[in-house]
Design an enzyme around this catalytic site. Structure first.
Site, PDB file in Angstrom:
ATOM      1  N   LYS A  52       0.844  -1.207   0.000  1.00  0.00           N
ATOM      2  CA  LYS A  52       0.000   0.000   0.000  1.00  0.00           C
ATOM      3  C   LYS A  52       0.877   1.254   0.000  1.00  0.00           C
ATOM      4  O   LYS A  52       0.624   2.197  -0.747  1.00  0.00           O
ATOM      5  CB  LYS A  52      -0.947  -0.027   1.216  1.00  0.00           C
ATOM      6  CG  LYS A  52      -2.075  -1.035   1.039  1.00  0.00           C
ATOM      7  CD  LYS A  52      -2.813  -1.329   2.325  1.00  0.00           C
ATOM      8  CE  LYS A  52      -3.854  -2.427   2.089  1.00  0.00           C
ATOM      9  NZ  LYS A  52      -4.431  -2.958   3.335  1.00  0.00           N
ATOM     10  N   GLN A  96      -4.395  -1.681  10.018  1.00  0.00           N
ATOM     11  CA  GLN A  96      -4.285  -2.942   9.282  1.00  0.00           C
ATOM     12  C   GLN A  96      -4.866  -4.082  10.124  1.00  0.00           C
ATOM     13  O   GLN A  96      -4.482  -4.266  11.284  1.00  0.00           O
ATOM     14  CB  GLN A  96      -2.808  -3.215   8.947  1.00  0.00           C
ATOM     15  CG  GLN A  96      -2.582  -4.468   8.136  1.00  0.00           C
ATOM     16  CD  GLN A  96      -3.169  -4.398   6.725  1.00  0.00           C
ATOM     17  OE1 GLN A  96      -2.998  -3.429   6.006  1.00  0.00           O
ATOM     18  NE2 GLN A  96      -3.878  -5.439   6.336  1.00  0.00           N
ATOM     19  N   ASP A 119     -10.750   3.290   4.725  1.00  0.00           N
ATOM     20  CA  ASP A 119     -11.127   1.875   4.627  1.00  0.00           C
ATOM     21  C   ASP A 119     -12.649   1.707   4.500  1.00  0.00           C
ATOM     22  O   ASP A 119     -13.130   0.621   4.191  1.00  0.00           O
ATOM     23  CB  ASP A 119     -10.642   1.135   5.889  1.00  0.00           C
ATOM     24  CG  ASP A 119      -9.659   0.027   5.549  1.00  0.00           C
ATOM     25  OD1 ASP A 119      -9.510  -0.278   4.357  1.00  0.00           O
ATOM     26  OD2 ASP A 119      -9.068  -0.528   6.482  1.00  0.00           O
TER      27      ASP A 119
END
Ligand code: NAD
Length: 289
Positions: A52, A96, A119
Site C-alpha cells: 500500500k 491494518q 477503509d
C-alpha cells in the site's frame, strides 16, 4: 477459455488519473497523507502495508506505517489512533487488520473519523453505501469498491443479473451486496450456514467468492452453460505454500465466461480503491478547511 479480468491495465489507467489529482493538490499546498497503523508482525499484514505504501508513493502521496508492538495495551492503541486522527497533516488513516487477539474486540471503524476513514468502515460511510448515496464525499469500503470498478471497467452491466456472494463479512460481502443491489442486481448473500449453496451459485450469473478457504469453489458450483462471471476475493495459500484464491482457478477457467486471477485481480483493485479514497479524503478535507 474464460476472459481473465486482470487488474493491471485498470490500475495503470486509474493510477495515472490519481497522479494528476495528487499533483493538483500538491500545487495547492496539500500533500495527500495516509497513515497506516500496524500492530505486530503478522507476515501478510506486513506485506500488505508495504504494498500500500509503495502504491501511495507511486502516485505522489505520502504514506507512513506506524508500527506498534504486538503487546501494546488497549489504552495506548486507542490513544495512538486518536492522536493520528487529530493530526491535521493526515488525510487518511486505517488500521491494518487482523488485530492481535487482545485487541480484536475493538471496533476500529468507529475510532477513525468518518472523513479520514479511507477503509470505509465508519458507520457514516457504511450508511452511505446502504442508502445508495455514494456521492462526492462517501468513502466506500475498498474491496467492494474495487470489484465494482473492475465490473464497470469491463462494461459488465449487473442490472437484473443474479449475483451470489459467498461470505458475509463487513469488509467484503455485506457492503458489496449493497453496492450491487444499488446497481439493480439481485443479490443472494451466502455464508457458512447457507444450505444448498451449489444450487444458488449454479443459478447465478455472477459468483463472488469471499470465503477465506483455498480453492473452495470448483466447476461444480458454476452453471453448466459456462457463462458465469467469477470474481475471486480470497487470498490464501495452497498446500504447497503457493498464493491462491477461494476459487480453484485451473478447474474453473474452462467453465466460466470471465474470471479474476489471484494474484493480480481483486487484491490490486483494493489498493487502487484505497488510493482513490485517500485522494477523495484529501480533496474533501481541503475544501472544508
Ligand atoms: P471472513 O473470515 O470475515 O468471512 C468469511 C465468510 O465466509 C463468512 O461470512 C463465512 O460465513 C463464509 N464461509 C465460511 N465457510 C463457508 C462455507 N463453507 N460455505 C459458505 N460460506 C462460508 O473473511 P473476509 O475478511 O471477508 O475475507 C474472505 C477472504 O477474502 C479471505 O481469503 C481474505 O484474505 C480475502 N480478502 C481479500 C481482500 C483483497 O483485497 N483481495 C480483501 C479482504 C479479504
Amino acid at each position: 477459455m474464460a476472459t481473465v479480468l486482470k487488474a493491471s491495465p485498470i490500475v495503470k489507467q486509474y493510477a495515472a488519473d490519481l497522479k494528476q489529482e495528487c499533483a493538483k493538490l500538491k500545487a495547492n499546498g496539500i500533500t495527500p497523507f495516509l497513515k497506516v497503523i500496524l500492530v505486530g508482525q503478522h507476515p501478510p499484514s506486513v506485506t500488505y502495508t508495504k504494498n500500500k505504501k509503495k502504491f501511495m508513493e507511486g502516485i505522489g502521496a505520502k504514506c507512513e506505517i506506524l508500527k506498534l508492538d504486538e503487546q501494546v495495551s488497549e489504552k495506548v492503541f486507542i490513544e495512538t489512533i486518536a492522536s493520528v486522527a487529530n493530526d491535521k497533516e493526515v488525510h487518511g488513516l486505517f488500521v491494518q487488520l487482523p488485530l492481535p487477539k487482545a485487541l480484536a474486540h475493538i471496533d476500529v471503524g468507529q475510532l477513525v473519523p468518518s472523513e479520514k476513514d479511507v477503509d470505509g468502515f465508519h458507520a457514516n460511510n457504511l450508511f452511505k453505501v446502504l442508502s445508495g448515496d455514494c456521492g462526492e464525499k462517501a468513502l466506500v469500503s475498498c474491496t467492494p469498491k474495487g470489484i465494482i470498478t473492475m465490473l464497470k471497467h469491463h462494461k459488465i452491466d449487473v442490472t437484473g443479473k443474479s449475483v451470489a456472494i459467498i461470505g458475509r463479512s463487513l469488509i467484503v460481502g455485506k457492503p458489496l451486496s449493497m453496492l450491487l443491489t444499488n446497481l439493480n442486481a439481485t443479490v443472494t448473500l451466502c455464508h457458512s450456514r447457507t444450505t444448498q449453496l451449489k444450487e444458488i451459485t449454479k443459478g447465478a450469473d455472477i459468483v463472488i467468492a469471499a470465503i477465506g478457504k483455498a480453492k473452495f469453489i470448483n466447476k461444480d458450483y458454476l452453471s453448466d452453460d459456462k457463462k458465469t462471471i467469477v470474481i475471486d476475493v480470497g487470498i490464501n495459500y495452497d498446500a504447497s505454500g503457493k498464493l491462491c484464491g477461494d476459487v480453484d482457478y485451473d478447474d474453473v477457467e474452462n467453465h466460466c465466461s470471465h474470471i479474476t486471477p489471484v494474484p493480480g485481480g481483486v487484491g490490486r483493485m483494493t489498493i487502487l480503491s484505497l488510493a482513490q479514497n485517500l485522494i477523495k479524503a484529501a480533496s474533501s478535507l481541503a475544501k472544508d478547511s
